[in-house]
Design an enzyme around this catalytic site. Structure first.
Site, PDB file in Angstrom:
ATOM      1  N   ASP A  39     -94.135  13.745 -12.896  1.00  0.00           N
ATOM      2  CA  ASP A  39     -92.668  13.836 -12.996  1.00  0.00           C
ATOM      3  C   ASP A  39     -92.270  14.818 -14.108  1.00  0.00           C
ATOM      4  O   ASP A  39     -91.347  14.568 -14.889  1.00  0.00           O
ATOM      5  CB  ASP A  39     -92.035  12.464 -13.231  1.00  0.00           C
ATOM      6  CG  ASP A  39     -90.527  12.460 -12.963  1.00  0.00           C
ATOM      7  OD1 ASP A  39     -89.882  11.433 -13.220  1.00  0.00           O
ATOM      8  OD2 ASP A  39     -89.996  13.498 -12.523  1.00  0.00           O
TER       9      ASP A  39
ATOM     10  N   HIS B 159     -95.480  15.377  -8.089  1.00  0.00           N
ATOM     11  CA  HIS B 159     -94.105  15.140  -8.545  1.00  0.00           C
ATOM     12  C   HIS B 159     -93.781  16.036  -9.730  1.00  0.00           C
ATOM     13  O   HIS B 159     -93.949  15.653 -10.883  1.00  0.00           O
ATOM     14  CB  HIS B 159     -93.942  13.656  -8.925  1.00  0.00           C
ATOM     15  CG  HIS B 159     -92.514  13.231  -9.108  1.00  0.00           C
ATOM     16  ND1 HIS B 159     -92.060  11.988  -8.716  1.00  0.00           N
ATOM     17  CD2 HIS B 159     -91.438  13.864  -9.643  1.00  0.00           C
ATOM     18  CE1 HIS B 159     -90.768  11.878  -8.994  1.00  0.00           C
ATOM     19  NE2 HIS B 159     -90.374  13.001  -9.556  1.00  0.00           N
TER      20      HIS B 159
ATOM     21  N   HIS C 127     -92.684   7.306  -9.331  1.00  0.00           N
ATOM     22  CA  HIS C 127     -92.721   6.810 -10.713  1.00  0.00           C
ATOM     23  C   HIS C 127     -92.450   5.313 -10.888  1.00  0.00           C
ATOM     24  O   HIS C 127     -91.429   4.890 -11.428  1.00  0.00           O
ATOM     25  CB  HIS C 127     -91.783   7.621 -11.609  1.00  0.00           C
ATOM     26  CG  HIS C 127     -90.416   7.906 -11.027  1.00  0.00           C
ATOM     27  ND1 HIS C 127     -89.610   6.922 -10.486  1.00  0.00           N
ATOM     28  CD2 HIS C 127     -89.750   9.071 -10.907  1.00  0.00           C
ATOM     29  CE1 HIS C 127     -88.493   7.489 -10.074  1.00  0.00           C
ATOM     30  NE2 HIS C 127     -88.540   8.774 -10.321  1.00  0.00           N
TER      31      HIS C 127
ATOM     32  N   ASP D 299     -84.996  12.653  -4.908  1.00  0.00           N
ATOM     33  CA  ASP D 299     -85.339  12.336  -6.301  1.00  0.00           C
ATOM     34  C   ASP D 299     -84.490  13.083  -7.304  1.00  0.00           C
ATOM     35  O   ASP D 299     -84.154  14.242  -7.114  1.00  0.00           O
ATOM     36  CB  ASP D 299     -86.802  12.639  -6.602  1.00  0.00           C
ATOM     37  CG  ASP D 299     -87.184  12.261  -8.027  1.00  0.00           C
ATOM     38  OD1 ASP D 299     -87.406  13.168  -8.846  1.00  0.00           O
ATOM     39  OD2 ASP D 299     -87.219  11.054  -8.328  1.00  0.00           O
TER      40      ASP D 299
ATOM     41  N   PHE E  77     -82.137  12.916 -18.902  1.00  0.00           N
ATOM     42  CA  PHE E  77     -83.377  12.158 -18.760  1.00  0.00           C
ATOM     43  C   PHE E  77     -84.518  13.099 -18.392  1.00  0.00           C
ATOM     44  O   PHE E  77     -84.334  14.040 -17.627  1.00  0.00           O
ATOM     45  CB  PHE E  77     -83.226  11.130 -17.637  1.00  0.00           C
ATOM     46  CG  PHE E  77     -82.227  10.057 -17.914  1.00  0.00           C
ATOM     47  CD1 PHE E  77     -80.911  10.198 -17.472  1.00  0.00           C
ATOM     48  CD2 PHE E  77     -82.577   8.899 -18.600  1.00  0.00           C
ATOM     49  CE1 PHE E  77     -79.964   9.205 -17.709  1.00  0.00           C
ATOM     50  CE2 PHE E  77     -81.641   7.901 -18.836  1.00  0.00           C
ATOM     51  CZ  PHE E  77     -80.327   8.057 -18.395  1.00  0.00           C
ATOM     52  N   GLY E  78     -85.719  12.828 -18.905  1.00  0.00           N
ATOM     53  CA  GLY E  78     -86.891  13.571 -18.430  1.00  0.00           C
ATOM     54  C   GLY E  78     -87.677  14.243 -19.525  1.00  0.00           C
ATOM     55  O   GLY E  78     -87.127  14.718 -20.520  1.00  0.00           O
TER      56      GLY E  78
ATOM     57  N   HIS F 218     -86.790   7.524  -5.261  1.00  0.00           N
ATOM     58  CA  HIS F 218     -86.593   7.206  -6.680  1.00  0.00           C
ATOM     59  C   HIS F 218     -85.817   5.893  -6.675  1.00  0.00           C
ATOM     60  O   HIS F 218     -84.633   5.867  -6.377  1.00  0.00           O
ATOM     61  CB  HIS F 218     -85.790   8.352  -7.314  1.00  0.00           C
ATOM     62  CG  HIS F 218     -85.152   8.027  -8.637  1.00  0.00           C
ATOM     63  ND1 HIS F 218     -85.422   8.746  -9.769  1.00  0.00           N
ATOM     64  CD2 HIS F 218     -84.261   7.083  -9.022  1.00  0.00           C
ATOM     65  CE1 HIS F 218     -84.707   8.262 -10.789  1.00  0.00           C
ATOM     66  NE2 HIS F 218     -83.990   7.253 -10.358  1.00  0.00           N
TER      67      HIS F 218
ATOM     68  N   HIS G  73     -90.885  18.895 -11.368  1.00  0.00           N
ATOM     69  CA  HIS G  73     -89.572  19.549 -11.247  1.00  0.00           C
ATOM     70  C   HIS G  73     -89.674  20.968 -11.760  1.00  0.00           C
ATOM     71  O   HIS G  73     -89.889  21.192 -12.955  1.00  0.00           O
ATOM     72  CB  HIS G  73     -88.521  18.774 -12.049  1.00  0.00           C
ATOM     73  CG  HIS G  73     -88.219  17.430 -11.473  1.00  0.00           C
ATOM     74  ND1 HIS G  73     -87.273  17.242 -10.490  1.00  0.00           N
ATOM     75  CD2 HIS G  73     -88.761  16.211 -11.716  1.00  0.00           C
ATOM     76  CE1 HIS G  73     -87.234  15.954 -10.163  1.00  0.00           C
ATOM     77  NE2 HIS G  73     -88.123  15.310 -10.882  1.00  0.00           N
ATOM     78  N   LEU G  74     -89.571  21.916 -10.826  1.00  0.00           N
ATOM     79  CA  LEU G  74     -89.480  23.317 -11.213  1.00  0.00           C
ATOM     80  C   LEU G  74     -88.000  23.648 -11.109  1.00  0.00           C
ATOM     81  O   LEU G  74     -87.346  23.275 -10.143  1.00  0.00           O
ATOM     82  CB  LEU G  74     -90.309  24.185 -10.266  1.00  0.00           C
ATOM     83  CG  LEU G  74     -91.793  23.820 -10.222  1.00  0.00           C
ATOM     84  CD1 LEU G  74     -92.524  24.642  -9.169  1.00  0.00           C
ATOM     85  CD2 LEU G  74     -92.444  24.037 -11.587  1.00  0.00           C
TER      86      LEU G  74
END
Lengths: 310, 189, 448
Positions: C327, C83, C254, C174, C345-346, C201, C85-86
């Site tokens: 994540d 999980h 998650h 997601d 968020f993140g 998600h 994120h690119l």
């Protein structure tokens, strides 16, 4: 520092000694405001910036007056919503401020934590003039000053806060402050407007206004905002005022010598009935002057320098 | 406890000095008319009250007494580590056209008196201001002088003049001590 | 690509095809093997695992090839993060496929799966091919995950078949939940044809509203709108029930609440094909951290209470939760360093995952090393059917060498990621990656 922090971000965690010091110091400044020359040179070397991201006439003017009465240099950045949208971020403003030599910042912002954000990037003392639904410490200090003056003390005073506690920074700050000073605090409102596990703040929780008002000394009626209707927090303003409006009848449940407070402006017929709003009961004399005195006290106590002990 | 220093005035001496000053004030000004006493907190305030009583005994006239706290007018606010606690200022009479006798316990650098002058004038324009002090210890940093002084002494910067008054310290005395670790007496004047 | 600089190299020559990882303690949960072994690598594959004739001596030597001295270290199958994120295409300022891979190998990962919520989203085979093309420059394996719906709008199914054939290993929307139960049902049914999991998600957006943190006493004192635990749990239940109904495989992304763990645990008892992952920040931090208003504590799902953290750890221990996935969500400083309610968020995760796992799980006796490697390599490989996650003759030589007792302090300014949004700056961690090897090549090693 007699105050533990060089910022005033909220009343949560502030000790009884600190609050008492602020209220006592406000008393001194109250006297200054009665003099022919309502000014002292104390903060002559200090520059204060007022960052008001939310429209607020009363609080901003109160701070401005307090700064001027202390002979401080006062600069206003009042942004209305559109210029904020135009893209100057809080961080941009911070960059601009660090370039000038600012000693203190007073900030009102719709985001909780905005004053805390400033403290991470500025050397100046930061005073919270209201951040989202989080805290509004000088308003609560002003309320406590007024009540202490009227009743001689705050301990065991029975205070009921009515209305939208969930979205109210004035409620939160007053709860923390009054509880620390030994008052009995109760809250009353529709369940949907009371925040999660709020009883853990040490307040009595009521959903029935008559119960809440019985034997109380002070009623603080919070403003109901129209947006809450859209959020389906309660069905209609009519129902709200039926259940939670302060009417002449309901006032009879309070103790003698009761006080009604409202942060204003009042929604007549909703939080407070017309009769009560126009009646003699809710007159709090000198609330405006008290506000200036309290803010002078805060500015004075936070402005201590970093000198050597003599 | 301050280190043992030399006592330069005891209770009896203090009373004699105050009595003399009361007479001098009346002599210089001709009468008690338009007189007002203003004591600088803390000890100056008690001395002002004592002088008022003495003047009343001599002239059978009551003279108004006011009290000022000069904290807000200090010139060293920005450099102090702690903001000093402010006490109450009470000037309940009109200062306009009055002859003000400013009263303090020790005259030293003159900065306290400078602050007191500014504060009184912010209340209005008196006819004149005269200064009465119990002890003048020299070392002036501003061009200020006492009109009435109980005793003139020479001191060094390493010394401190400690005035004790019955109203708050339980005894009347003035002593000179060398600066030690414990300084629980009032700040430098 | 990093060329290894062996301190004692007698010759300066490019990386030979042969490699021996010698003297380390090998942990291979897939086979159950745990013990001293030398691993022989040739042409990018594991040639053999030698347990009897181990290399010995002060300085190890062999004619077979270069030697990596792993004495006193752990040698494990390359870690897999399913999980990540690119931000390519669309936000290459925050992270690219290549920079993300640099961060991954620095964290000990030899394979990562990238999420489709890019700009434009990965919802067709050209986009999948774009990622795979870019991934040729990456330091580790990059497996794309495709979108469930066109443009991730949650309305119409995207071309999952095409994407699967192009190389997508799973599907998710997601960033967002699949709001419509009908669309989720169809997606699950459709995915059965390819036997790939649908990753969800889980968040009921109407319940979470404009919430920015967990709904709790903390949110009450801070005056911030909260996201109730029920917002996640309602959708976890929905997805489990639909997976049961359709016979398809669902993977819960998650997981953050005790209630969700319980639902997943019960579903597994009934042999429903549900799997689940948890992030290191969720089993480490609680919502109390938000009292600082530091936006590096803001993510979705939000940090929850101490009780939830303990339940997540219990879920890892008893198998309710199958994997640990970071994540990893890079954000530019300009966007992240703002008022709490305005921040996206993140947070980052690739370069702190192992340290948190060792410090919070292994050192505290929640999981053993073997169980950790199962969660971080074996299970993700199984769920996504990757040719990875084990040390076995013939498998690609994707291996991570770890110094388990190494103490280090997190310095965010030195991260390989292009972004800096991590709350762990200054944290003292235990357990550090020494070497990361992908297909027999050293792609990361700690500087001497």
């Amino acid at each position: 520092m007699p105050l533990k922090s060089k910022h005033l971000l909220g009343l949560e965690g502030m000790s009884k000694e600190e609050i008492t010091l602020i209220l006592d110091t406000a008393e001194t400044f109250r006297e200054v405001l009665e003099r022919p020359i309502k000014k002292v040179p104390t903060l002559r070397a200090v520059t204060v910036v007022n960052l008001f991201y939310e429209a607020s006439t009363r609080t901003r003017i109160s701070f401005e007056l307090a700064e001027k009465r202390l002979s401080a240099d006062s600069v206003n950045f009042s942004t209305d919503a559109s210029s904020v949208k135009k893209g100057e971020t809080l961080k941009d403003t911070v960059r601009n401020l660090t370039a000038m030599k600012i000693d203190m910042v007073v900030i009102r912002h719709r985001s909780a934590g905005a004053p805390h954000f400033l403290t991470r990037f500025l050397d100046a003392s930061v005073i919270n003039a209201g951040d989202g639904a989080h805290e509004h410490p000088t308003q609560a200090l002003l309320d406590m000053y007024t009540l202490r003056k009227k009743y001689g003390k705050l301990k065991d005073l029975r205070v009921v806060i009515v209305g939208d506690i969930r979205h109210s920074r004035v409620a939160r700050s007053n709860i923390w402050g009054l509880k620390t000073m030994g008052a009995d605090v109760a809250i009353c409102g529709p369940t949907t407007l009371l925040p999660w596990e709020v009883e853990r703040m040490g307040v009595e929780v009521h959903y029935n206004l008559e119960e809440a008002l019985s034997g109380a000394d002070v009623v603080m009626a919070l403003r109901i905002q129209q947006e809450r209707l859209q959020g389906s927090y309660f069905p209609t303003l009519r129902e709200y005022s039926q259940l939670f409006g302060i009417t002449k009848e309901r006032l009879k449940l309070l103790n003698k010598d009761f006080t009604i407070m409202h942060p204003g402006p009042i929604n007549r017929g909703v939080e407070i009935s017309d009769e009560v709003a126009d009646g003699p009961y809710s007159v709090i004399l000198d609330q405006v002057t008290n506000g200036v005195a309290v803010r002078m006290a805060v500015l004075y106590l936070l402005s201590g320098g970093e000198g050597k002990l003599e | 406890m301050p280190k043992a220093g030399s006592i330069i005035m005891d209770g009896k001496g203090l009373n004699r000095v105050l009595t003399r000053i009361a007479h001098e004030i009346l002599e210089r000004n001709g009468s008690a008319k338009n007189l007002a006493l203003v004591g600088i907190r803390s000890r100056g305030a008690y001395l002002a009250e004592r002088l008022a009583k003495l003047i009343e005994e001599i002239e059978e006239t009551k003279v108004p007494v006011g009290y000022i706290d000069i904290t807000l007018y200090r010139d060293d606010i920005q450099t102090k580590l702690e903001q000093p606690v402010i006490q109450k200022t009470e000037l309940l009479f009109d200062v306009v056209e009055k002859v003000i006798i400013l009263v303090d316990d020790v005259l030293f650098t003159g900065r306290t008196v400078r602050a007191a002058l500014d504060e009184i004038i912010d209340f209005g324009r008196p006819k004149s201001i005269q200064l009465a002090v119990l002890i003048d210890r020299g070392n002036r940093e501003l061009p200020i002088r006492a009109d009435y002084a109980g005793k003139n002494i020479n001191t060094t910067l390493k010394e401190e003049v400690m005035v004790k008054l019955t109203e708050i310290d339980g005894e009347d005395s003035v002593s000179v001590v060398t600066k030690g670790k414990n300084r629980n007496h009032a700040a430098k004047k | 690509m990093n060329r290894p600089v062996k301190k004692s190299a007698a010759r300066r020559s490019p990386q030979p095809d042969n490699l021996i990882i010698a003297g380390g303690k090998v942990i291979d949960p897939a086979s159950g093997f745990e013990g001293m072994a030398d691993i022989y690598v040739q042409a990018g594959k594991i040639q053999k695992i030698e347990t009897k004739k181990l290399l010995t001596g002060g300085k190890l030597k062999s004619s077979f090839g270069e030697i990596i001295d792993a004495r006193g270290k752990l040698v494990v199958p390359g870690l897999i993060d399913m999980h990540v994120h690119l931000r390519e295409p669309g936000r290459e300022d925050e992270e690219t496929i290549v920079s993300g891979s640099q961060a991954a190998v620095a964290g000990g990962f030899t394979s990562i799966c990238c999420m489709p919520n890019t700009s434009p989203p990965l919802d067709s085979q050209e986009k999948i091919k774009f990622v795979l093309e870019r991934a040729k420059q990456a330091l580790c394996h990059v497996y794309p995950i495709g979108a469930i719906t066109k443009n991730q709008e949650g309305k119409e199914l995207a071309e999952m078949g095409d994407m699967f054939r192009a190389g997508a290993v799973a599907f998710t929307d997601d960033g967002n939940p699949v709001r419509s139960s009908e669309v989720m049902r169809r997606a699950l049914e459709y995915s059965r044809m390819f036997d790939v999991p649908i990753i969800d998600h889980c968040e009921d957006l109407l319940l979470s509203g404009n919430g920015v943190m967990n709904e709790s006493f903390v949110s009450t004192t801070l005056g911030l709108p909260g996201i109730p635990a029920a917002a996640e749990e309602l959708m976890v239940y929905r997805d489990i029930r639909l997976a049961e109904y359709t016979g398809a495989r669902v993977h819960i992304a998650h997981v953050s609440t005790a209630g969700s763990v319980e639902l997943i645990r019960e579903a597994k008892k009934k042999h429903i094909a549900v799997t689940a992952e948890v992030t290191p920040h969720h089993f480490t931090l609680t919502d109390e951290t938000i009292r600082t208003f530091d936006t590096n504590y803001k993510m979705k799902p939000p940090l929850r209470t101490r009780a939830d953290v303990e339940a997540l750890k219990a879920g890892l221990k008893d198998g309710a939760i199958d994997c640990i996935a970071t994540d990893h969500a890079p954000h530019s400083s300009e966007e992240k360093e703002v008022e709490f309610d305005q921040a996206p968020f993140g947070i980052l995760g690739l370069e702190t995952a192992l340290g948190l796992v060792v410090t919070e799980l292994i050192d505290k006796g929640i999981l053993t090393w073997s169980q950790v490697i199962a969660k971080m390599a074996v299970n993700p490989a199984k769920i996504l059917k990757l040719n990875a996650g084990r040390i076995k003759g013939g498998m690609p030589a994707d291996i991570t060498i770890i110094t388990p007792e190494a103490s280090w302090t997190v310095d965010v300014s030195k991260f390989k990621s292009k972004s800096r949004n991590s709350p762990f700056g200054g944290w003292k961690m235990k357990g550090k990656v020494l070497y990361t090897i992908v297909e027999g090549k050293v792609v990361f090693q700690v500087q001497a």
